[in-house]
Design an enzyme around this catalytic site. Structure first.
Site, mmCIF file in Angstrom:
data_model
loop_
_atom_site.group_PDB
_atom_site.id
_atom_site.type_symbol
_atom_site.label_atom_id
_atom_site.label_comp_id
_atom_site.label_asym_id
_atom_site.label_seq_id
_atom_site.Cartn_x
_atom_site.Cartn_y
_atom_site.Cartn_z
ATOM 1 C CE LYS A 86 -3.702 0.107 2.575
ATOM 2 N NZ LYS A 86 -4.428 0.049 3.873
HETATM 3 C C1 E4P Z 1 -7.751 0.486 4.628
HETATM 4 O O1 E4P Z 1 -6.856 -0.167 4.266
HETATM 5 C C2 E4P Z 1 -7.688 1.770 5.349
HETATM 6 O O2 E4P Z 1 -6.415 1.985 5.829
HETATM 7 C C3 E4P Z 1 -8.709 1.760 6.438
HETATM 8 O O3 E4P Z 1 -9.904 1.212 5.943
HETATM 9 C C4 E4P Z 1 -8.968 3.098 7.080
HETATM 10 O O4 E4P Z 1 -10.069 2.949 7.907
HETATM 11 P P1 E4P Z 1 -10.454 3.973 9.059
HETATM 12 O O5 E4P Z 1 -10.881 5.237 8.406
HETATM 13 O O6 E4P Z 1 -11.583 3.296 9.780
HETATM 14 O O7 E4P Z 1 -9.262 4.141 9.931
#
Ligand code: E4P
Length: 226
Positions: A86
């Site tokens: 990522k």
């Molecule tokens: C996914 O990989 C994101 O990092 C994650 O869904 C972020 O979610 P949040 O906004 O609940 O922290």
């Protein structure tokens, strides 16, 4: 549509992976630090639980494209199986996605708040883009609309990049992005279980059992012993 677990809680992952049709696991730095243990060991444990085929997403934390590139090489070397790196959609991140794509390392462009960010990441070669639906909503934006715009842009431009919608706080947001053209969703452990919970379903199941046992006897708990 593919369903991913957005967590690094190994126990919860093992449980959900056993019961639900899971395509893989996504993490980010906040998710990993919550577990408060050496991170390589942690992601190796997740890999062991989900197997080699399912995708495991690990996020780079470096500031420059070169740092992210090194991190990506390190992670894909350390971790067996299907790994997705990522990369946040900063300017350096877009450069990193280009470099990683040229090196055949698959990426997920993350921290996406606008369709333009997703478009650039897709042109750079990202395999996935992860729009942050709930975080967009919290900024009084419209996360579902952003997902549907990205879907339209990708279709119009025949881009192979997939939308992995992320950041959800309720089942309605998940339902809406599924209709808006997301290819996949990544959801926290508590929310995945909410997909299936519906009072009428449990009531119906109890009534079926009661009716059965009234006729065949209260000790008849399965079709085998009826
Ligand atoms: C996914 O990989 C994101 O990092 C994650 O869904 C972020 O979610 P949040 O906004 O609940 O922290």
């Amino acid at each position: 549509m593919r369903l991913y677990i957005d967590s690094a809680d190994v126990k919860q992952i093992a449980y959900l992976n056993e019961y639900y049709p899971i395509a893989g696991v996504t993490t980010n730095p906040s998710i990993i630090v919550k577990e408060n243990r050496p991170y390589i060991e942690l992601i190796e444990d997740i890999r062991e639980v989900i197997g080699e085929e399912k995708e495991l997403f690990v996020q780079a934390i470096g500031d420059t494209a070169e740092e992210m590139m090194e991190e990506a090489k390190f992670i894909t070397h350390q971790l067996s199986g299907n790994v997705m790196v990522k990369i946040p959609v900063t300017e350096e991140g877009i450069k990193a996605i280009k470099l990683l794509t040229a090196n055949n390392i698959p990426t997920c462009a993350t921290t996406i708040y606008t369709a333009s960010q997703a478009f650039l990441a897709a042109l750079a070669g990202a395999k996935y883009v992860a729009p942050y639906v709930n975080r967009i909503d919290n900024l009084t934006g419209n996360g579902v609309k952003v997902v549907s715009e990205i879907a339209r842009i990708f279709t119009t431009n025949q881009l192979p990049t997939k939308i992995l919608a992320a950041s959800f706080k309720n089942v309605q947001q998940v339902h809406d992005v599924c209709l808006a053209g997301a290819y996949a969703i990544t959801v926290g452990t508590d929310l995945i279980e909410k997909f299936i919970t519906f009072p009428s379903t449990s009531t119906d199941v109890s009534v079926f059992k009661e009716q059965w046992q009234k006729v065949y006897g209260s000790d008849k708990t399965t079709l085998f012993n009826s």
